[in-house]
Design a protein around this motif. Structure first.
Motif, PDB file in Angstrom:
ATOM      1  N   LEU A 184       0.840  -1.207   0.000  1.00  0.00           N
ATOM      2  CA  LEU A 184       0.000   0.000   0.000  1.00  0.00           C
ATOM      3  C   LEU A 184       0.871   1.251   0.000  1.00  0.00           C
ATOM      4  N   PHE A 185       1.937   1.221   0.796  1.00  0.00           N
ATOM      5  CA  PHE A 185       2.781   2.406   0.897  1.00  0.00           C
ATOM      6  C   PHE A 185       3.781   2.511  -0.250  1.00  0.00           C
ATOM      7  N   THR A 186       4.262   1.376  -0.762  1.00  0.00           N
ATOM      8  CA  THR A 186       5.247   1.482  -1.844  1.00  0.00           C
ATOM      9  C   THR A 186       4.571   1.616  -3.214  1.00  0.00           C
ATOM     10  N   HIS A 187       3.463   0.893  -3.428  1.00  0.00           N
ATOM     11  CA  HIS A 187       2.778   0.972  -4.720  1.00  0.00           C
ATOM     12  C   HIS A 187       1.283   1.141  -4.554  1.00  0.00           C
ATOM     13  N   PRO A 188       0.853   2.305  -4.072  1.00  0.00           N
ATOM     14  CA  PRO A 188      -0.585   2.517  -3.980  1.00  0.00           C
ATOM     15  C   PRO A 188      -1.173   2.507  -5.390  1.00  0.00           C
ATOM     16  N   LEU A 189      -2.302   1.836  -5.589  1.00  0.00           N
ATOM     17  CA  LEU A 189      -2.839   1.702  -6.943  1.00  0.00           C
ATOM     18  C   LEU A 189      -3.922   2.726  -7.255  1.00  0.00           C
ATOM     19  N   HIS A 190      -4.738   3.056  -6.266  1.00  0.00           N
ATOM     20  CA  HIS A 190      -5.864   3.952  -6.549  1.00  0.00           C
ATOM     21  C   HIS A 190      -5.396   5.411  -6.569  1.00  0.00           C
ATOM     22  N   PRO A 191      -5.903   6.205  -7.508  1.00  0.00           N
ATOM     23  CA  PRO A 191      -5.494   7.618  -7.562  1.00  0.00           C
ATOM     24  C   PRO A 191      -5.708   8.353  -6.235  1.00  0.00           C
ATOM     25  N   TYR A 192      -6.748   7.986  -5.483  1.00  0.00           N
ATOM     26  CA  TYR A 192      -6.963   8.648  -4.195  1.00  0.00           C
ATOM     27  C   TYR A 192      -5.844   8.292  -3.211  1.00  0.00           C
ATOM     28  N   THR A 193      -5.517   7.016  -3.103  1.00  0.00           N
ATOM     29  CA  THR A 193      -4.446   6.603  -2.185  1.00  0.00           C
ATOM     30  C   THR A 193      -3.132   7.245  -2.588  1.00  0.00           C
ATOM     31  N   ARG A 194      -2.892   7.265  -3.896  1.00  0.00           N
ATOM     32  CA  ARG A 194      -1.652   7.887  -4.381  1.00  0.00           C
ATOM     33  C   ARG A 194      -1.599   9.356  -3.990  1.00  0.00           C
ATOM     34  N   GLY A 195      -2.720  10.062  -4.181  1.00  0.00           N
ATOM     35  CA  GLY A 195      -2.777  11.488  -3.844  1.00  0.00           C
ATOM     36  C   GLY A 195      -2.595  11.711  -2.351  1.00  0.00           C
ATOM     37  N   LEU A 196      -3.241  10.849  -1.573  1.00  0.00           N
ATOM     38  CA  LEU A 196      -3.184  10.970  -0.123  1.00  0.00           C
ATOM     39  C   LEU A 196      -1.747  10.820   0.377  1.00  0.00           C
ATOM     40  N   LEU A 197      -1.084   9.765  -0.093  1.00  0.00           N
ATOM     41  CA  LEU A 197       0.283   9.519   0.361  1.00  0.00           C
ATOM     42  C   LEU A 197       1.219  10.639  -0.082  1.00  0.00           C
ATOM     43  N   ALA A 198       0.943  11.206  -1.254  1.00  0.00           N
ATOM     44  CA  ALA A 198       1.821  12.266  -1.749  1.00  0.00           C
ATOM     45  C   ALA A 198       1.622  13.571  -0.990  1.00  0.00           C
ATOM     46  N   SER A 199       0.452  13.757  -0.362  1.00  0.00           N
ATOM     47  CA  SER A 199       0.172  15.067   0.230  1.00  0.00           C
ATOM     48  C   SER A 199       0.504  15.157   1.725  1.00  0.00           C
ATOM     49  N   ILE A 200       0.947  14.071   2.344  1.00  0.00           N
ATOM     50  CA  ILE A 200       1.293  14.162   3.770  1.00  0.00           C
ATOM     51  C   ILE A 200       2.631  14.872   3.937  1.00  0.00           C
ATOM     52  N   PRO A 201       2.699  15.866   4.831  1.00  0.00           N
ATOM     53  CA  PRO A 201       4.013  16.441   5.125  1.00  0.00           C
ATOM     54  C   PRO A 201       4.874  15.393   5.820  1.00  0.00           C
ATOM     55  N   ARG A 202       6.122  15.289   5.417  1.00  0.00           N
ATOM     56  CA  ARG A 202       7.010  14.284   6.015  1.00  0.00           C
ATOM     57  C   ARG A 202       8.198  14.942   6.679  1.00  0.00           C
ATOM     58  N   LEU A 203       8.734  14.248   7.662  1.00  0.00           N
ATOM     59  CA  LEU A 203       9.819  14.835   8.434  1.00  0.00           C
ATOM     60  C   LEU A 203      11.057  15.093   7.588  1.00  0.00           C
ATOM     61  N   ASP A 204      11.238  14.334   6.490  1.00  0.00           N
ATOM     62  CA  ASP A 204      12.442  14.591   5.696  1.00  0.00           C
ATOM     63  C   ASP A 204      12.184  15.536   4.511  1.00  0.00           C
ATOM     64  N   ASP A 205      10.993  16.156   4.460  1.00  0.00           N
ATOM     65  CA  ASP A 205      10.743  17.197   3.445  1.00  0.00           C
ATOM     66  C   ASP A 205      11.609  18.421   3.714  1.00  0.00           C
ATOM     67  N   GLU A 206      11.878  19.169   2.671  1.00  0.00           N
ATOM     68  CA  GLU A 206      12.467  20.490   2.821  1.00  0.00           C
ATOM     69  C   GLU A 206      11.382  21.402   3.420  1.00  0.00           C
ATOM     70  N   PRO A 207      11.656  22.075   4.560  1.00  0.00           N
ATOM     71  CA  PRO A 207      10.610  22.912   5.156  1.00  0.00           C
ATOM     72  C   PRO A 207      10.153  24.021   4.216  1.00  0.00           C
ATOM     73  N   LYS A 208       8.915  24.413   4.376  1.00  0.00           N
ATOM     74  CA  LYS A 208       8.306  25.544   3.679  1.00  0.00           C
ATOM     75  C   LYS A 208       8.217  25.381   2.164  1.00  0.00           C
ATOM     76  N   THR A 209       8.277  24.148   1.674  1.00  0.00           N
ATOM     77  CA  THR A 209       8.013  23.924   0.253  1.00  0.00           C
ATOM     78  C   THR A 209       6.532  23.600   0.096  1.00  0.00           C
ATOM     79  N   LEU A 210       5.978  23.905  -1.089  1.00  0.00           N
ATOM     80  CA  LEU A 210       4.569  23.608  -1.305  1.00  0.00           C
ATOM     81  C   LEU A 210       4.358  22.098  -1.349  1.00  0.00           C
ATOM     82  N   LEU A 211       3.263  21.648  -0.747  1.00  0.00           N
ATOM     83  CA  LEU A 211       2.939  20.223  -0.720  1.00  0.00           C
ATOM     84  C   LEU A 211       2.169  19.841  -1.984  1.00  0.00           C
ATOM     85  N   THR A 212       2.262  18.576  -2.352  1.00  0.00           N
ATOM     86  CA  THR A 212       1.378  18.056  -3.389  1.00  0.00           C
ATOM     87  C   THR A 212      -0.036  18.043  -2.809  1.00  0.00           C
TER      88      THR A 212
END
Ligand SMILES: Nc1ncnc2c1ncn2[C@@H]1O[C@H](COP(=O)(O)OP(=O)(O)OP(=O)(O)O)[C@@H](O)[C@H]1O
Ligand SMILES: Nc1ncnc2c1ncn2[C@@H]1O[C@H](COP(=O)(O)OP(=O)(O)OP(=O)(O)O)[C@@H](O)[C@H]1O
Ligand code: SF4
Ligand SMILES: [Mg+2]
Ligand SMILES: [Mg+2]
Lengths: 329, 335
Positions: free
Chosen positions: B244-272
């Motif tokens: 589910l986390f490595t290969h989400p298949l549904h466009p909603y799951t894919r969008g959801l996983l892409a839009s979570i802020p993560r601790l290793d993101d560059e701060p203050k960048t726009l999120l998906t």
């Protein structure tokens, strides 16, 4: 006139707020809630400081005291070089334009009997700004800026979803072009897919308007994402400050270390070396002597129980309040 | 081996002022003995209604199961008599909620409430046995000074402690299934970590199955072995935790996983982001319910609800275009 042109936009020094606890049949004061104790930090134009810590550690009280919704028990707050405690009525009026707050539930803070247009026009009316036609034009601009269509002006808050209502709350907060916004759990009630939209809106507005932000949220990954610097609070006190990236990569205070290790990471393969804190936060009415964290700290020694560690520089951009931070890890 | 619990084509709705509202639509999943199944999705997507349907606790008379079945050890829960359901609910399937205060009685001591739970399952136990077992349970869920807690009222406990008491009460009968509906959402991360660890330990020791409901994908990643992703009353995707986390298949799951802020993101960048918002019940699209927010939507998605496909063992996805959506992904990976 600005007292000192080099001073940061906001300078908080030794901010303290105690609330009386009353009891007995005469409701006499029988103690004090140490909501905020000796908190100091600076904030520049365009900068974001994140406030994190467990429920009840004093984050909202810091925000409300800055807005002068509470009078501080002790300490000073300088905004734009001026002490807000000694401001004249005219200066305070100006301050109320310059500092705004966005809360978790925009519905609660929006008057449900008024149309969105009326809600957004209100700040201009209160401050006597613009003609009716100019005000309506500004309302349209605000709606467009936060991503709502102009038709929204004629509808009521309850007709909007949570995310849209938060957009309305943001529109109202930026209406008078403030210089500082306190976001107190502003995105906490939103679903992930809406939360990212609102975070982006705040980041864009900050860039356009050079806003300073104080960002309070219990989701530490969210706070990290929006902040330049972070202050970690425990039982009313700041225990550590550092750049956002730095504090997550190398936390120095044992409490920060435990807090960060407790964040659930959305990756099932991530290693989990968790520092599980035992017990609950002690009562803020009678906080522990010495280091307030010593009752839950796995590194606590005798001196921690006796003497209070001062917040001292751990690098040129970071501070920490722990007797033993140099020898941890 | 037959699953412990089978939810089959479950459809649930409510009578409202504006007519009958369908809020859970043809939802199917299995729960195996001893596993932890995550149920995730945005607010209002039907997670709690699904849980309440299993428990036989839908608000009456407005809420109604109008299609499908729920089989617990081959018994159809919606069809059994009320006292049989009450016995199962007390003994075999237990539930804990986000706000323990709503489930605890504010004017009764913790000890009394625990004792009541015991006598419900095993009438005729002696007072000493009940006290001994109560203390044992409170200890098992990690409550310090349990003797003292038995004499306290719920409001005297912290939020984390109340949730532990709730868990203790749910465990009193040694259930086969524990349904946990956002039990840590109102708690601090440090206390949440304690409760998740407790649930993990209890599961290891007792072998009960857990359905864990949350909107927090971090918590899902920590605790669950399989995940059901719901969107607007339907299942979007179902998968083992890793894929589910490595290969989400549904466009909603894919969008959801892409839009979570993560601790290793560059701060203050726009999120998906996923544009737009979840359609309300009165404006549900007739085809795929994600169609108004989906970057892959085509004509067909508007007219026709996608059927559930099974792309791999243990995986299900309800999207007309999951092959194309993920083919692009594979290409991007290989270049
Ligand atoms: N108006 C008040 N009167 C008395 N006590 C108060 C008042 N406001 C806050 N407190 C107390 O002060 C302490 C700090 O509260 P505050 O709301 O600032 O915490 P917080 O960090 O914002 O917590 P949360 O994450 O739960 O919002 C708490 O112990 C709280 O009970
Ligand atoms: N008693 C009720 N009467 C009418 N509609 C209801 C009732 N209870 C729930 N609903 C509706 O059913 C839908 C699903 O609700 P449910 O509580 O299952 O959502 P959820 O996924 O648990 O959301 P959350 O994450 O907010 O808890 C929602 O649209 C809700 O408004
Ligand atoms: S069915 Fe169509 S609209 Fe729905 S998720 Fe798949 S591509 Fe998107
Ligand atoms: Mg608060
Ligand atoms: Mg729910």
């Amino acid at each position: 006139m600005k007292a000192n042109p080099d001073a940061p936009l906001l300078q908080v020094r030794g901010l303290t707020k105690h609330f009386p606890v009353r009891g007995g049949i005469f409701l006499r004061t029988i103690g004090q809630v140490h909501a905020v104790d000796d908190v100091s930090f600076d904030l520049d134009t365009g900068e974001t400081i994140g406030l994190v810590g467990e429920s009840g550690c004093g984050k909202s009280t810091v925000g409300k005291t800055l807005l002068r919704l509470y009078d501080p028990t002790a300490g000073t707050v300088f905004f734009d070089g001026r002490d807000i405690a000694s401001m004249s009525r005219i200066e305070l009026r100006r301050l109320r334009r310059d500092i705004q707050i966005i809360l978790q539930d925009p519905f609660e803070s929006l008057n449900s009997r008024h149309t969105v247009g009326k809600i957004l026009e209100e700040p201009f009316i209160i401050h006597g700004l613009g003609t009716p036609a100019e005000r309506r034009r500004r309302v349209d601009e605000l709606l467009e800026r936060v991503g709502l269509d102009a038709g929204a002006a004629n509808r009521f808050p309850h007709e909007f979803s949570g995310g849209q209502r938060q957009r309305i709350g943001i529109a109202r907060a930026i209406a008078l072009e403030p210089r500082l916004i306190v976001c107190d759990e502003a995105v906490s009630a939103l679903d992930v897919s809406i939360q990212s939209q609102i975070i982006n809106l705040l980041l864009e507005l900050q860039r356009e308007m050079h806003l300073a932000l104080i960002f309070i949220a219990h989701d530490l990954a969210v706070v990290k994402h929006v902040s330049d610097r972070i202050a970690v609070m425990y039982l009313g006190e700041v225990v550590e400050t550092a750049d956002a990236t730095d504090i997550y990569e190398s936390p120095r205070h044992p409490y920060t270390q435990a807090l960060i290790s407790a964040i659930p990471v959305p990756d099932p393969t991530a290693p989990r070396d968790r520092i599980v804190l035992v017990g609950d936060v002690p009562s803020p009415i009678d906080p522990p002597q010495g280091c307030r964290f010593h009752t839950r700290c796995r590194h606590a020694r005798d001196d921690c129980r006796r003497s209070k560690p001062a917040l001292t520089a751990s690098s040129d951009r970071a501070t920490v309040a722990c007797h033993h931070w140099r020898n941890l890890k | 081996m037959a699953a412990l619990l089978r939810v089959e084509e479950l459809s649930v709705g409510f009578d409202t002022e504006d007519g009958f509202a369908d809020v859970v639509d043809h939802v199917s999943f299995d729960l195996e003995a001893g596993e932890t199944l995550g149920l995730v999705g945005e607010s209002g997507c039907g997670k709690s209604v699904t849980a309440l349907s299993i428990m036989g606790l839908l608000p009456k008379p407005a809420g109604r199961i109008h299609g499908g079945d729920i089989l617990f050890k081959d018994e159809s829960l919606p069809r059994i008599p009320p006292d049989r359901m009450r016995a199962i609910r007390g003994n075999r399937i237990a539930m804990i909620f986000q706000e323990p205060m709503t489930a605890l009685n504010p004017v009764q001591r913790v000890g009394h409430q625990l004792a009541e739970t015991f006598s419900l399952h095993e009438p005729g136990l002696s007072t000493e046995t009940v006290t001994r077992r109560s203390l044992g349970l409170l200890e098992q869920v990690g409550i310090p000074a349990p003797e003292q807690r038995l004499l306290e009222y719920p409001h005297q406990l912290s939020g984390g402690m109340r949730q532990r008491v709730m868990i203790a009460m749910a465990l009193a009968s040694g259930p086969d299934i524990l349904i946990a509906d956002e039990p840590t959402t109102a708690l601090d991360v440090t206390i949440q970590a304690q409760i998740l660890e407790l649930l993990r330990d209890l599961q290891r020791d007792t072998g009960m199955a857990i359905i864990f409901i949350t909107h927090d994908l971090g918590v899902i990643a920590e605790l669950c072995s399989r995940v059901v992703v719901m969107y607007a009353g339907r299942i979007a995707e179902q998968a083992p935790i890793g894929p589910l986390f490595t290969h989400p298949l549904h466009p909603y799951t894919r969008g959801l996983l892409a839009s979570i802020p993560r601790l290793d993101d560059e701060p203050k960048t726009l999120l998906t982001t996923i544009p737009g918002s979840v359609p309300g019940i009165e404006e549900l699209p007739s085809g795929c319910r994600f169609v108004n927010r989906c970057p892959f939507a085509v004509e067909r998605c508007h007219g026709q609800a996608p059927v559930i496909d099974a792309p791999a063992p243990g995986r299900k996805v309800a999207c007309h275009r999951w092959r194309e959506v993920n083919a692009g992904d594979a290409e991007a990976r290989s270049t």
